[in-house]
Design a protein around this motif. Structure first.
Motif, mmCIF file in Angstrom:
data_model
loop_
_atom_site.group_PDB
_atom_site.id
_atom_site.type_symbol
_atom_site.label_atom_id
_atom_site.label_comp_id
_atom_site.label_asym_id
_atom_site.label_seq_id
_atom_site.Cartn_x
_atom_site.Cartn_y
_atom_site.Cartn_z
ATOM 1 N N ASP A 146 27.359 51.333 44.195
ATOM 2 C CA ASP A 146 28.823 51.393 44.153
ATOM 3 C C ASP A 146 29.394 50.361 43.185
ATOM 4 O OD1 ASP A 146 31.520 51.622 44.601
ATOM 5 O OD2 ASP A 146 31.391 51.546 46.785
ATOM 6 N N THR A 147 29.894 50.818 42.040
ATOM 7 C CA THR A 147 30.473 49.912 41.047
ATOM 8 C C THR A 147 31.818 49.337 41.490
ATOM 9 O OG1 THR A 147 31.478 51.782 39.886
ATOM 10 C CG2 THR A 147 29.329 51.034 39.094
ATOM 11 N N ASN A 148 32.436 49.908 42.498
ATOM 12 C CA ASN A 148 33.712 49.388 42.996
ATOM 13 C C ASN A 148 33.554 48.043 43.701
ATOM 14 O OD1 ASN A 148 35.475 51.447 42.128
ATOM 15 N ND2 ASN A 148 34.776 52.751 43.806
ATOM 16 N N LEU A 149 32.323 47.640 43.957
ATOM 17 C CA LEU A 149 32.099 46.389 44.660
ATOM 18 C C LEU A 149 31.977 45.210 43.693
ATOM 19 C CD1 LEU A 149 29.658 47.567 47.481
ATOM 20 C CD2 LEU A 149 32.158 47.653 47.369
ATOM 21 N N SER A 150 32.663 45.313 42.572
ATOM 22 C CA SER A 150 32.790 44.199 41.626
ATOM 23 C C SER A 150 34.259 44.113 41.223
ATOM 24 C CB SER A 150 31.907 44.417 40.392
ATOM 25 O OG SER A 150 32.310 45.574 39.674
ATOM 26 N N LEU A 151 34.659 42.969 40.717
ATOM 27 C CA LEU A 151 36.076 42.708 40.481
ATOM 28 C C LEU A 151 36.740 43.771 39.628
ATOM 29 C CD1 LEU A 151 38.407 40.714 40.966
ATOM 30 C CD2 LEU A 151 37.760 39.592 38.814
ATOM 31 N N ASN A 152 36.126 44.127 38.510
ATOM 32 C CA ASN A 152 36.705 45.111 37.607
ATOM 33 C C ASN A 152 36.179 46.521 37.838
ATOM 34 O OD1 ASN A 152 38.365 43.293 35.974
ATOM 35 N ND2 ASN A 152 36.413 42.426 35.315
#
Length: 375
Positions: free
Chosen positions: A33-39
């Motif tokens: 899940d890339t949403n679990l980083s700031l950007n």
């Protein structure tokens, strides 16, 4: 004759297995899940790509030596290691000989997979979220994550951010404990089971590796006997082996060559200067497909790594020259703690021996990654 399981026990076992599978399924979803980083640009899989033996497959402007952060500009200072077989590593502490061993990361600061899984989320050079509560908030935005989290941990799991974060790291760790991370199905494993034959070069390399004449066994074998199944090819200990500074990385990440990576001394429980510059001995599993090498990615080629150790045994010009650059190997950061006694043991490896040794190391590649081996 073993006792038979009761119907109740069978049902209970099936339910436990199903719950474990669901936990790993959630962990896999979180891992990608890339949403679990700031950007919202980076996931665990960004730096640990399953297609490349769970290493960072990006060039990052430094030949893949270190990883690029979520902000698209920040560069770390250490190479992202493969997390294959990470589930097999012992916790951090002192081993039977009284030296530090185990743990995860190059400095052992994570005691287990759960601890390791949680740290990149809030590392400013990695996924860059401000705190663990922010990670929980991002997870709660995904209905599929919420459904699985509540099914596994209860309807109130999101009411306590600390408990929710522990559930997140527990799930990712469960995924990393699945068989795909540690299949023990390399050509070497198949050879031990009588399912494959080694080539002449591979067999010569195997004999060299396990020979007491050379020094591979000092850092990469716990059981000195040959043909021990499921060997991880690491003692899990920490050593300063005089790895040179990666000048290209230091120039790009802004730290400069005067910066010194303290290695094991970075561990929050260690304050002994004698541990400075020591890094955890990595497993050699999948080593042929997980370059560049050393904690800072300074070497591109596996054969370079093999002959690097001659630097401490021989004094001729060839042994003091990095074949990748044609120049001297370069300075190390903590010369005062380099383990000269360890590095001076054994015989040097000749150019005729280096090839077969690398051929053997290639046999430690998991079957799913054998297609990555260069011809």
């Amino acid at each position: 004759m073993p006792a038979r399981l009761t119907i109740t026990a069978v049902i209970s076992l099936a339910a436990t297995s199903a719950a474990a599978a669901d936990l790993a399924q959630l962990g896999e979803a979180l891992f990608f899940d890339t949403n679990l980083s700031l950007n919202r640009t980076q996931s665990c899989a960004t730096c640990h790509n399953p297609a490349t033996a769970f290493t960072d497959s990006r060039d990052n402007g430094v030949g893949g030596a270190v990883s690029l952060g979520d902000d698209g500009t920040s560069l770390g200072d250490r190479n992202a290691p493969t997390i294959t077989y990470a589930s097999q590593l012992p916790g951090f502490g002192k081993d039977a000989t009284g030296v530090y061993a185990g743990g995860l990361f190059y400095d052992g600061r994570a005691s287990d997979l759960e601890d390791q899984a949680g740290q990149p989320f809030t590392n400013p050079l990695e996924m860059n979220l401000p705190d663990s509560a922010a990670v929980v908030t991002r997870v709660s935005e995904n209905p599929r994550h919420v459904t699985l989290m509540t099914a596994l941990f209860g309807d109130g799991i999101f009411q306590d951010p600390d408990e929710a974060f522990r559930a997140i790291t527990k799930s990712i760790a469960a995924f990393e404990r699945t068989r795909q991370f540690a299949p023990f199905d390399s050509k070497y494993d198949r050879f031990l089971r009588g399912e494959a034959e080694l080539t002449a070069d591979e067999e010569i390399g195997r004999k060299l590796f396990f020979s007491q004449v050379f020094n591979c066994h000092s850092c990469h074998v716990i059981d000195a006997r040959e043909n021990v199944p499921n060997e991880l090819f690491t003692t899990h200990r920490y050593h300063n082996i005089g790895v040179p500074v990666n000048s290209a990385v230091r120039e790009r990440n802004g730290l400069g060559e005067s910066h010194r990576d303290p290695g094991l001394l970075d561990h929050p429980d260690i304050d002994d200067p004698a541990e400075a510059g020591k890094f955890k001995v990595p497993s050699l599993r999948n080593v042929a497909v997980t370059g560049p090498y050393m904690h800072n990615g300074v070497f591109r080629d596996l054969e370079t790594v093999v002959i690097f150790y001659n630097k401490f045994i021989l004094t001729n010009a060839a042994s003091q020259t990095n074949p990748e650059t044609g120049e001297a190997w370069g300075d190390t950061e903590f010369p005062e703690t380099v383990d000269q006694a360890l590095l001076g043991e054994g015989q040097p490896i000749s150019s005729l021996q280096a090839g077969p040794l690398v051929a053997f190391l290639r046999t430690l590649t998991d079957q799913r990654y054998e297609h990555l081996l260069a011809d």
